[in-house]
Design an enzyme around this catalytic site. Structure first.
Site, PDB file in Angstrom:
ATOM      1  N   MET A 104       0.838  -1.203   0.000  1.00 50.62           N
ATOM      2  CA  MET A 104       0.000   0.000   0.000  1.00 50.62           C
ATOM      3  C   MET A 104       0.875   1.256   0.000  1.00 50.62           C
ATOM      4  SD  MET A 104      -3.392  -0.969   2.140  1.00 50.62           S
ATOM      5  CE  MET A 104      -2.741  -0.606   3.746  1.00 50.62           C
ATOM      6  N   SER A 153      12.120  -0.081   5.011  1.00 45.19           N
ATOM      7  CA  SER A 153      13.085  -1.126   4.645  1.00 45.19           C
ATOM      8  C   SER A 153      12.484  -2.527   4.743  1.00 45.19           C
ATOM      9  CB  SER A 153      14.368  -1.003   5.453  1.00 45.19           C
ATOM     10  OG  SER A 153      14.079  -0.956   6.807  1.00 45.19           O
ATOM     11  N   HIS A 176       9.575  -3.313   3.432  1.00 42.66           N
ATOM     12  CA  HIS A 176       9.091  -3.558   2.066  1.00 42.66           C
ATOM     13  C   HIS A 176      10.272  -3.848   1.129  1.00 42.66           C
ATOM     14  CE1 HIS A 176       5.756  -0.871   3.597  1.00 42.66           C
ATOM     15  NE2 HIS A 176       5.061  -1.864   3.113  1.00 42.66           N
ATOM     16  N   GLY A 180       4.858  -9.866   4.039  1.00 41.94           N
ATOM     17  CA  GLY A 180       5.526  -9.799   5.334  1.00 41.94           C
ATOM     18  C   GLY A 180       4.844 -10.687   6.359  1.00 41.94           C
ATOM     19  N   LEU A 234       8.756  -2.678  11.904  1.00 42.75           N
ATOM     20  CA  LEU A 234       8.583  -1.558  10.982  1.00 42.75           C
ATOM     21  C   LEU A 234       7.159  -1.589  10.419  1.00 42.75           C
ATOM     22  CD1 LEU A 234      11.954  -1.415   8.998  1.00 42.75           C
ATOM     23  CD2 LEU A 234      11.351  -0.433  11.224  1.00 42.75           C
TER      24      LEU A 234
HETATM   25  O1  PAF Z   1      -0.245  -5.719   3.589  1.00 45.39           O
HETATM   26  C1  PAF Z   1      -0.658  -4.809   2.836  1.00 45.39           C
HETATM   27  O2  PAF Z   1       0.011  -3.796   2.614  1.00 45.39           O
HETATM   28  C2  PAF Z   1      -2.034  -4.946   2.194  1.00 45.39           C
HETATM   29  O3  PAF Z   1      -2.937  -5.544   3.057  1.00 45.39           O
HETATM   30  C3  PAF Z   1      -1.997  -5.675   0.850  1.00 45.39           C
HETATM   31  C4  PAF Z   1      -1.515  -7.124   0.993  1.00 45.39           C
HETATM   32  C5  PAF Z   1      -1.090  -4.930  -0.116  1.00 45.39           C
HETATM   33  C6  PAF Z   1      -3.403  -5.726   0.233  1.00 45.39           C
HETATM   34  O4  PAF Z   1      -3.915  -4.455   0.037  1.00 45.39           O
END
Ligand code: PAF
Length: 286
Positions: A30, A35, A37, A149, A186
């Site tokens: 989203m 870090s 991600h 994650g 994080l």
């Molecule tokens: O974990 C997230 O950021 C969200 O729930 C996802 C998996 C991108 C779905 O919108």
């Protein structure tokens, strides 16, 4: 790294990569990347030849009183981080691209049982929103693998279940939670914390590590361990939402005989709700 905004461009770019024989990896996000991600993207880059990341703040997974409007949108900074992490293609659609006819008429994917309780109890409809958008992204990209994650432990369990139940040929990889030096997991929502709240926030994970240490030492009085951990969280300024010991694979309630456990927690600090978990496989530590 190219950024595309439409499903049509996304499919064309992925088809090109696939025609070159590349394995496709997907990292749904989203945005407001940190870090943690970057580690998901790096993992995808290790396991696949062409990494697609998506940035979409999915309105379907936010409740009416949640932080959809204030959720941070930082596309330019995110693009930089994705390039550094080895992403090949970014899909950053508008809401209308994902839900062209509106959310009310959108077919939904719901995963029973696993979606109930824990975060599902305090966030009704949340996992239906997650399962729906993730299914759509999977169908748009048709990746060989996707990385999520482990911090969103219940979400990962829901996604594993939907892939299995809907026979999607996608390998789901769970990446360990990235933490600050003081142990705080994080999260984009850490940005909402005041300085004082940020200083207190590591108490959430600290309370989980204490429960885990006691269990490893042989304590099986789970209600007492949970009560102590809740008190620790409260003393640090948290208002616990849930704190439970569950089975690590199917998230069912545990007995003292279970060996593969996860300690899961959500707690408010001020108005910010943080979640965390700790996986404890007693056989692995035996
Ligand atoms: O974990 C997230 O950021 C969200 O729930 C996802 C998996 C991108 C779905 O919108």
């Amino acid at each position: 790294m190219n950024t595309v905004k439409t499903v049509r461009e996304l499919r064309a770019a992925v088809a090109r990569a696939r025609s070159e024989g590349k394995r496709i990896g997907l990292v749904p996000t989203m945005g407001n990347l940190h870090s943690g991600h970057a580690a998901l993207v790096a993992k995808a880059a290790q396991r696949a030849d062409f990494v697609v990341a998506s940035i979409f703040v999915n309105p379907m997974q936010f409740g009416p009183s949640e932080d959809l409007d204030k959720y941070p949108r930082t596309l330019a900074a995110d693009q930089e981080k994705l390039i550094q992490a080895g992403c090949n293609l970014l899909f950053a659609p508008a809401v209308e691209e994902i839900y062209p006819d509106g959310m009310a008429v959108q077919t939904r994917v719901s995963v029973p049982q696993l979606s109930e309780g824990l975060c599902g109890a305090s966030r009704p409809g949340h996992f239906e929103g997650v399962a729906t958008v993730v299914s759509k992204l999977f169908n748009m990209v048709q990746p060989d693998l996707a990385v999520f994650g482990q911090k969103d432990y219940q979400q990962l369990a829901v996604i594993r279940a939907l892939v299995r139940d809907l026979n999607m040929p996608i390998q789901i990889i769970g990446e360990p939670t990235a933490r600050a030096e003081d142990g705080l997991a994080l999260s984009s929502r850490n940005g909402y914390l005041t300085q004082d709240q940020r200083s207190a926030a590591p108490a959430l994970y600290a309370s989980l590590t204490q429960v885990a240490a006691a269990i490893r030492a042989g304590d099986r009085d789970y209600p007492a361990l949970i009560a102590t951990a809740r008190a620790q969280q409260e003393a640090a300024g948290f208002k616990p939402d849930y704190l439970e010991i569950r089975h690590a694979i199917n998230l069912r309630q545990v007995t003292a005989e279970d060996r593969d456990l996860v300690i899961v927690a959500a707690a408010y600090i001020g108005t910010t709700r943080l979640i965390d978990n700790l996986h404890l496989d007693l056989d692995a530590h035996a």
